[in-house]
Design an enzyme around this catalytic site. Structure first.
Site, PDB file in Angstrom:
ATOM      1  N   ASN A  18       0.863  -1.185   0.000  1.00 18.98           N
ATOM      2  CA  ASN A  18       0.000   0.000   0.000  1.00 18.98           C
ATOM      3  C   ASN A  18       0.902   1.239   0.000  1.00 18.98           C
ATOM      4  O   ASN A  18       1.514   1.562   1.011  1.00 18.98           O
ATOM      5  CB  ASN A  18      -0.895  -0.033   1.247  1.00 18.98           C
ATOM      6  CG  ASN A  18      -1.748   1.210   1.389  1.00 18.98           C
ATOM      7  OD1 ASN A  18      -1.779   2.069   0.503  1.00 18.98           O
ATOM      8  ND2 ASN A  18      -2.448   1.320   2.514  1.00 18.98           N
ATOM      9  N   LYS A  20       0.093   4.277  -0.263  1.00 15.79           N
ATOM     10  CA  LYS A  20      -0.558   5.445   0.368  1.00 15.79           C
ATOM     11  C   LYS A  20      -0.348   6.709  -0.492  1.00 15.79           C
ATOM     12  O   LYS A  20      -0.271   6.596  -1.712  1.00 15.79           O
ATOM     13  CB  LYS A  20      -0.059   5.602   1.807  1.00 15.79           C
ATOM     14  CG  LYS A  20      -0.243   4.311   2.618  1.00 15.79           C
ATOM     15  CD  LYS A  20      -0.070   4.480   4.094  1.00 15.79           C
ATOM     16  CE  LYS A  20      -0.269   3.141   4.783  1.00 15.79           C
ATOM     17  NZ  LYS A  20      -0.131   3.218   6.241  1.00 15.79           N
ATOM     18  N   HIS A 102      -9.602   1.151   5.375  1.00 16.30           N
ATOM     19  CA  HIS A 102      -8.284   1.293   6.006  1.00 16.30           C
ATOM     20  C   HIS A 102      -8.422   2.204   7.228  1.00 16.30           C
ATOM     21  O   HIS A 102      -9.228   3.141   7.222  1.00 16.30           O
ATOM     22  CB  HIS A 102      -7.290   1.891   5.005  1.00 16.30           C
ATOM     23  CG  HIS A 102      -5.872   1.820   5.485  1.00 16.30           C
ATOM     24  ND1 HIS A 102      -5.373   2.724   6.385  1.00 16.30           N
ATOM     25  CD2 HIS A 102      -4.873   0.950   5.213  1.00 16.30           C
ATOM     26  CE1 HIS A 102      -4.103   2.404   6.647  1.00 16.30           C
ATOM     27  NE2 HIS A 102      -3.782   1.329   5.953  1.00 16.30           N
ATOM     28  N   GLU A 174      -5.246  -5.034  10.731  1.00 10.22           N
ATOM     29  CA  GLU A 174      -4.253  -3.966  10.889  1.00 10.22           C
ATOM     30  C   GLU A 174      -4.536  -3.219  12.203  1.00 10.22           C
ATOM     31  O   GLU A 174      -5.333  -2.266  12.208  1.00 10.22           O
ATOM     32  CB  GLU A 174      -4.327  -2.987   9.717  1.00 10.22           C
ATOM     33  CG  GLU A 174      -3.971  -3.605   8.377  1.00 10.22           C
ATOM     34  CD  GLU A 174      -3.419  -2.577   7.398  1.00 10.22           C
ATOM     35  OE1 GLU A 174      -2.398  -2.874   6.769  1.00 10.22           O
ATOM     36  OE2 GLU A 174      -3.970  -1.469   7.294  1.00 10.22           O
ATOM     37  N   GLY A 180       2.465   2.360  10.862  1.00 10.10           N
ATOM     38  CA  GLY A 180       3.372   3.490  10.682  1.00 10.10           C
ATOM     39  C   GLY A 180       4.094   3.901  11.955  1.00 10.10           C
ATOM     40  O   GLY A 180       4.698   4.967  12.020  1.00 10.10           O
ATOM     41  N   SER A 220       3.551  -1.960  10.340  1.00 13.17           N
ATOM     42  CA  SER A 220       5.005  -1.876  10.542  1.00 13.17           C
ATOM     43  C   SER A 220       5.751  -3.155  10.136  1.00 13.17           C
ATOM     44  O   SER A 220       6.759  -3.506  10.748  1.00 13.17           O
ATOM     45  CB  SER A 220       5.327  -1.525  11.999  1.00 13.17           C
ATOM     46  OG  SER A 220       4.832  -0.235  12.298  1.00 13.17           O
TER      47      SER A 220
HETATM   48  P1  13P Z   1       2.981   0.451   7.733  1.00 11.79           P
HETATM   49  O1  13P Z   1       3.551  -0.823   7.193  1.00 11.79           O
HETATM   50  O2  13P Z   1       3.704   1.685   7.232  1.00 11.79           O
HETATM   51  O3  13P Z   1       2.862   0.401   9.228  1.00 11.79           O
HETATM   52  O4  13P Z   1       1.495   0.592   7.152  1.00 11.79           O
HETATM   53  C1  13P Z   1       0.661  -0.501   7.212  1.00 11.79           C
HETATM   54  C2  13P Z   1      -0.564  -0.187   6.460  1.00 11.79           C
HETATM   55  O5  13P Z   1      -1.303   0.695   6.832  1.00 11.79           O
HETATM   56  C3  13P Z   1      -0.833  -0.963   5.240  1.00 11.79           C
HETATM   57  O6  13P Z   1      -2.117  -0.725   4.754  1.00 11.79           O
END
Ligand code: 13P
Length: 267
Positions: A18, A20, A102, A174, A180, A220
């Site tokens: 992802n 983002k 999400h 998640e 993050g 993460s």
């Molecule tokens: P991170 O891997 O940056 O923590 O993000 C996970 C996420 O939100 C995937 O959709």
């Protein structure tokens, strides 16, 4: 567009990146080319997917064959006066998957379980596989509400689709506090959450359906931690954020999945 190989897709771990709100369109194409090389090399044993920003979705889709592509968010109507939104119907020829619900959509943009349900239905209607995200906040975890939160998110989020549709869908666990933050969820907690999700789906749609649903972990994930989640029999793949933007990291995660991760046992 993604080309399916002859090995059952259900038995392969899904490694999804992802991206983002990162990367320009040319940067997205550049990263997609790198990912594609790795996805092609491991196509027999791993399914790889990327979720570029919607400005790059079409061009990324046109240059990959072994990599599935997906959209990070869709609106639930198929067309209309909804400035700035993208309909599932508009991306159905370039998106194999759509991320729905999400936690950044839920907590930054105020999406509810009800909007998640409508968006999930829009995906199904437009032949896009939804990746429905669920997960508890830190506060909810500390209050021992994780099971309740997951049950609520699943039972409302999947309420508008049939058991057949659910069987082909993907759920991403998640935990909000792990996204993050560099904070890793313990594999045993991830396994336990995945069992809760599986149980909730089983109660709603029956055991046969629940056995077919793929459950991913996200939060993460790095090349160092990927293996500890992929080794869990409850987990069928990973939804990777930050590490998916780093070519070498993401390639290493795909390679880890190919080398014995995630024998999902689901078919
Ligand atoms: P991170 O891997 O940056 O923590 O993000 C996970 C996420 O939100 C995937 O959709």
């Amino acid at each position: 567009m993604f080309i399916y190989t002859n090995i059952s897709i259900m038995s392969k771990p899904l490694i999804a990146g992802n991206w983002k709100m990162h990367l320009s369109e040319p940067q997205s194409r550049g990263l997609a080319e790198q990912v594609e090389a790795q996805a092609a090399a491991y196509a027999d044993t791993v399914e790889t997917a990327v979720f570029p920003s919607s400005i790059a979705l079409s061009s990324v889709n046109s240059l990959v064959e072994s990599t599935a592509t997906g959209v990070q968010n869709i609106y639930f109507a198929d067309e209309g006066a909804f400035t700035g939104e993208i309909a599932a119907a508009q991306v159905s020829d370039v998106a194999d998957y759509a991320i729905v619900g999400h936690s950044e959509r839920r907590y930054v943009f105020g999406e509810t379980d009800e909007t998640v349900a409508r968006k999930t239905a829009a995906c199904i209607r437009n032949h896009i596989t939804p990746i429905v995200c669920v997960g508890e906040t830190l506060h909810e975890r500390q209050e021992n509400e994780t099971v309740q939160v997951l049950n609520d998110q699943i039972s409302t989020g999947l309420t508008m689709i049939t058991s057949e549709d659910v069987a082909g869908s993907v759920i991403a666990y998640e935990p909000v506090w792990a996204i993050g933050t560099g904070e890793n969820a313990k594999p045993e907690d991830v396994a336990s959450a995945a069992r809760t999700i599986d149980r909730a789906i089983g109660e709603m749609f029956g055991r046969k359906t629940a056995d077919q649903v793929r459950v991913l972990y996200g939060g993460s994930v790095s090349s160092e931690t990927a293996g500890s989640y992929l080794d869990l029999e409850e987990i069928s793949g990973l939804l990777v954020g930050g590490a998916s933007l780093k070519e070498h990291e993401f390639k290493a995660i795909i390679e880890r999945a190919a080398n014995g991760g995630a024998e999902t046992g689901k078919s």
